[in-house]
Design a protein around this motif. Structure first.
Motif, mmCIF file in Angstrom:
data_model
loop_
_atom_site.group_PDB
_atom_site.id
_atom_site.type_symbol
_atom_site.label_atom_id
_atom_site.label_comp_id
_atom_site.label_asym_id
_atom_site.label_seq_id
_atom_site.Cartn_x
_atom_site.Cartn_y
_atom_site.Cartn_z
ATOM 1 N N TRP A 109 1.069 -1.148 -0.018
ATOM 2 C CA TRP A 109 0.009 0.028 -0.067
ATOM 3 C C TRP A 109 0.926 1.315 -0.202
ATOM 4 C CZ3 TRP A 109 1.530 -2.509 4.296
ATOM 5 C CH2 TRP A 109 1.872 -1.777 5.355
ATOM 6 N N LYS A 111 0.871 5.329 1.073
ATOM 7 C CA LYS A 111 0.282 6.498 1.804
ATOM 8 C C LYS A 111 -0.087 7.597 1.151
ATOM 9 C CE LYS A 111 2.557 4.827 6.061
ATOM 10 N NZ LYS A 111 3.508 5.399 7.154
ATOM 11 N N SER A 112 0.643 7.747 0.168
ATOM 12 C CA SER A 112 0.432 9.122 -0.780
ATOM 13 C C SER A 112 1.064 8.660 -2.201
ATOM 14 C CB SER A 112 1.127 10.080 -0.107
ATOM 15 O OG SER A 112 2.518 10.053 -0.125
ATOM 16 N N ASN A 118 4.892 0.735 0.946
ATOM 17 C CA ASN A 118 5.160 -0.176 2.019
ATOM 18 C C ASN A 118 4.680 -1.264 1.323
ATOM 19 O OD1 ASN A 118 4.696 2.498 3.612
ATOM 20 N ND2 ASN A 118 6.118 1.559 4.726
ATOM 21 N N GLU A 156 9.986 -1.191 2.809
ATOM 22 C CA GLU A 156 9.643 0.250 2.624
ATOM 23 C C GLU A 156 10.456 0.227 1.476
ATOM 24 O OE1 GLU A 156 10.859 4.405 3.757
ATOM 25 O OE2 GLU A 156 8.914 4.212 4.627
ATOM 26 N N LYS A 197 -3.453 4.046 -0.344
ATOM 27 C CA LYS A 197 -4.517 4.078 0.951
ATOM 28 C C LYS A 197 -3.999 5.129 2.137
ATOM 29 C CE LYS A 197 -6.293 1.089 4.624
ATOM 30 N NZ LYS A 197 -6.289 -0.374 5.567
ATOM 31 N N PRO A 198 -4.813 6.103 2.248
ATOM 32 C CA PRO A 198 -4.398 7.408 3.123
ATOM 33 C C PRO A 198 -4.035 6.905 4.564
ATOM 34 C CG PRO A 198 -5.899 7.966 1.193
ATOM 35 C CD PRO A 198 -6.070 6.410 1.334
ATOM 36 N N ASP A 199 -3.240 7.631 5.137
ATOM 37 C CA ASP A 199 -3.266 7.453 6.660
ATOM 38 C C ASP A 199 -4.682 8.202 7.014
ATOM 39 O OD1 ASP A 199 -1.077 6.065 7.060
ATOM 40 O OD2 ASP A 199 0.357 7.931 7.202
ATOM 41 N N THR A 200 -4.825 7.855 8.483
ATOM 42 C CA THR A 200 -6.134 8.324 9.064
ATOM 43 C C THR A 200 -5.997 9.910 8.889
ATOM 44 O OG1 THR A 200 -6.185 6.556 10.515
ATOM 45 C CG2 THR A 200 -7.599 8.341 11.298
ATOM 46 N N SER A 223 1.029 12.841 6.022
ATOM 47 C CA SER A 223 1.682 12.013 5.130
ATOM 48 C C SER A 223 1.171 12.345 3.813
ATOM 49 C CB SER A 223 1.824 10.508 5.471
ATOM 50 O OG SER A 223 0.391 9.873 5.549
ATOM 51 N N TRP A 224 0.113 12.766 3.515
ATOM 52 C CA TRP A 224 -0.612 12.780 2.230
ATOM 53 C C TRP A 224 0.065 13.894 1.275
ATOM 54 C CZ3 TRP A 224 -3.200 9.745 -0.775
ATOM 55 C CH2 TRP A 224 -4.168 10.221 -1.877
ATOM 56 N N SER A 273 -9.043 4.746 4.261
ATOM 57 C CA SER A 273 -8.096 4.989 5.415
ATOM 58 C C SER A 273 -8.844 4.355 6.688
ATOM 59 C CB SER A 273 -7.608 6.155 5.835
ATOM 60 O OG SER A 273 -8.869 6.932 6.409
#
Length: 283
Positions: A109, A111-112, A118, A156, A197-200, A223-224, A273
């Motif tokens: 996935w 994060k941005s 990762n 990573e 898949k964005p972080d929360t 992190s986006w 997320s």
């Protein structure tokens, strides 16, 4: 941004592996890092290979060792020695049968749209794993997984895709995993957009305004990708009612006690997320 195509967070070691095929009549040569005229002793899994084994299973060619008609008892770690000095070691392994469901072994996935993503390797069947992106996977080092809880090993990886250009090339990740007898080598291909898949997100404020309005302010996760005006996020809010504790997907009542939020990229309909923790509504 370009970067190294393999980066490991765990203890690693360099393993030299030679892969054989069952019932292949061609001998497999194991190389000893020694001069031709050096008298060496070969060991298998720490035990000296005795002279009577050579006629049937092995043939020594200078310091190197030819393994004849590879079978399971002949698999494992071979090491060559000069007296008490270890010169080199090699793992002789068989090709593993292909795992039918690679997605059950590895999940990736991003994060941005920035330069890293990762992957989690999930298996206790193999004791060491390495992942690499593109043609650089052969230079990646092995990660030892024996001490990792639940067999999960995080990786990573870096890529050089532009965040602003249309994505036309798939990322190619090569996975190698070994145990005491076999090696599994598989390739996983995907577009970066398919693993977003964005972080929360962050709930900045949720406050009741008047009798029928709720003011909710949400910030993207740190992190986006930025600027956020270009990399937009869609938010979904769940509300918990004050009296009965029921959860609703929309603001259907002014009797709200708390709420939570999750986000996704609306342009590619990415994975959502994780939900934020529940946050109380301020009256």
């Amino acid at each position: 941004a370009a970067g190294q195509s393999c980066f490991f967070l765990l203890l690693y070691t360099l393993l030299l592996v030679v892969v054989a095929k069952m019932n292949d009549l061609k001998p497999v040569t194991l190389t000893c890092k020694a001069d031709v005229d050096v008298d060496v002793t070969w060991k298998l899994s720490g035990d000296v290979i005795e002279k009577d084994q050579y006629m049937e299973n092995y043939q020594q060619d200078g310091p190197n060792l030819n393994v004849l008609d590879v079978e399971h008892p002949m698999l494992g770690e071979y090491s060559c020695w000069s007296g008490e000095k270890l010169l080199s070691s090699t793992y002789l392994l068989l090709e593993a049968e292909e795992e039918r469901d690679l997605d059950s072994l590895i999940t990736c996935w991003a994060k941005s749209y920035d330069c890293t993503f990762n992957c989690n390797w999930i298996s206790k069947k193999y004791t060491a794993v390495r992942l690499g992106l593109g043609n650089d996977w052969k230079s990646c080092q092995w990660v030892i997984g024996s001490e990792q809880a639940n067999g999960v090993i995080p990786f990573e990886l870096s890529h050089s895709l532009s965040s602003y250009a249309e994505e036309t090339t798939m990322l190619v990740v090569t996975i190698e995993a070994i145990n005491s007898e076999t090696i599994l080598r598989r390739t996983k291909r995907f577009y970066l957009r398919d693993i977003i898949k964005p972080d929360t997100p962050q709930i900045v404020r949720c406050q009741k305004v008047g009798e029928h309005q709720l003011n909710v302010s949400i910030d993207p996760p740190s992190s986006w990708s930025s600027p956020h005006s270009f990399f937009t996020l869609e938010h979904e809010i769940e509300y918990e009612m004050k009296n009965n504790g029921q959860v609703h997907p929309s603001n259907q009542s002014n009797n709200i006690s708390k709420l939570r939020v999750r986000s996704r990229d609306p342009l590619v309909l990415s994975s959502w997320s994780q939900w934020t923790p529940w946050k109380n509504v301020t009256y």
